[in-house]
Design a protein around this motif. Sequence first.
Motif, PDB file in Angstrom:
ATOM      1  N   TRP A 170      -9.362  -2.481  -2.945  1.00 21.85           N
ATOM      2  CA  TRP A 170      -7.982  -2.401  -3.433  1.00 21.85           C
ATOM      3  C   TRP A 170      -7.934  -1.690  -4.779  1.00 21.85           C
ATOM      4  O   TRP A 170      -7.053  -0.872  -5.034  1.00 21.85           O
ATOM      5  N   HIS A 174       1.047   2.995  -3.276  1.00 19.19           N
ATOM      6  CA  HIS A 174      -0.149   3.607  -3.853  1.00 19.19           C
ATOM      7  C   HIS A 174      -0.157   5.107  -3.585  1.00 19.19           C
ATOM      8  O   HIS A 174       0.444   5.586  -2.624  1.00 19.19           O
ATOM      9  N   ARG A 195       0.835  -1.211   0.000  1.00 17.63           N
ATOM     10  CA  ARG A 195       0.000   0.000   0.000  1.00 17.63           C
ATOM     11  C   ARG A 195       0.865   1.254   0.000  1.00 17.63           C
ATOM     12  O   ARG A 195       0.439   2.302  -0.484  1.00 17.63           O
ATOM     13  N   CYS A 235      -6.526  -2.930   3.503  1.00 18.10           N
ATOM     14  CA  CYS A 235      -5.732  -4.057   3.990  1.00 18.10           C
ATOM     15  C   CYS A 235      -6.498  -4.933   4.966  1.00 18.10           C
ATOM     16  O   CYS A 235      -5.971  -5.961   5.425  1.00 18.10           O
TER      17      CYS A 235
END
Length: 268
Positions: A195, A43, A40, A134
């Motif tokens: 996601w 991102h 993550r 997550c």
Amino acid sequence: MLIHPQIDPVALQLGPLAIHWYGLTYLAAFGLFFWLGVRRLGHAPFKHLPQWQKRDVEDILFLGVLGVILGGRVGYCLFYKPAYYLSNPLEIFAIWQGGMSFHGGLLGVMLAMVWFARTRERPFLQVMDFVAPCVPTGLAAGRIGNFMNGELWGRVADPSLPWGMVFRGAGDMPRHPSQLYQIALEGLLLFVLLWWFARKDRPTGQVSGAFLLGYGFFRFVAEFFREPDAHLGLLSLGMSMGQWLCVPMMLGGVALWVWCGRTTNKPH
């Protein structure tokens, strides 16, 4: 009609130490969170924020574990058996007897993230946006543990249902394997949607709003197939306690989504 397989809840016995499958699913949930959390970081907007590092994922995981365990237990005692635990307060600490609430765990994690945000001087909603995508795989892992233990089974199903399952301790009628429904909906499907949504730059707070709305909706649907708690049954409007707890989640998710979009609260 299927028969739920008899699975020994103990995965490994080392002398007096018993390692349960349910405990291993919790470990898997925490491991998945760490693995996804590290990814993550790549991102938006986190890849553009140098203050976000791998050590933050480690700290968030540690605080999140405390929030899940303490919040989940306290939430179960308050939401599902308040009178009993008020009369027997010491049994609140008897976590080995079972009894955890997702909604209580969510509140516990949110409080833990408030602590993290304040001590690291990060916006709270930014922290929650990092955490939200997550989480669903961990929820799926927990439901796998429920299925293996043959607990939290579904309502009685039509005998013609091909995947109707007889659970030991729940009578001879086939039931919906609602644990599997929850794995698919609030676990895997929610993960894929979140996601995908969270990979792009979004106004701060919208990913959190999407999680609240998505989980609340999928859990609300799954509750139609899950057997209500025996000591509660169905409450007002024929809804279970789980469904009533999802209502504020969905409303909060919609409100947060709209507010973030209108204020164009861009990540920072």
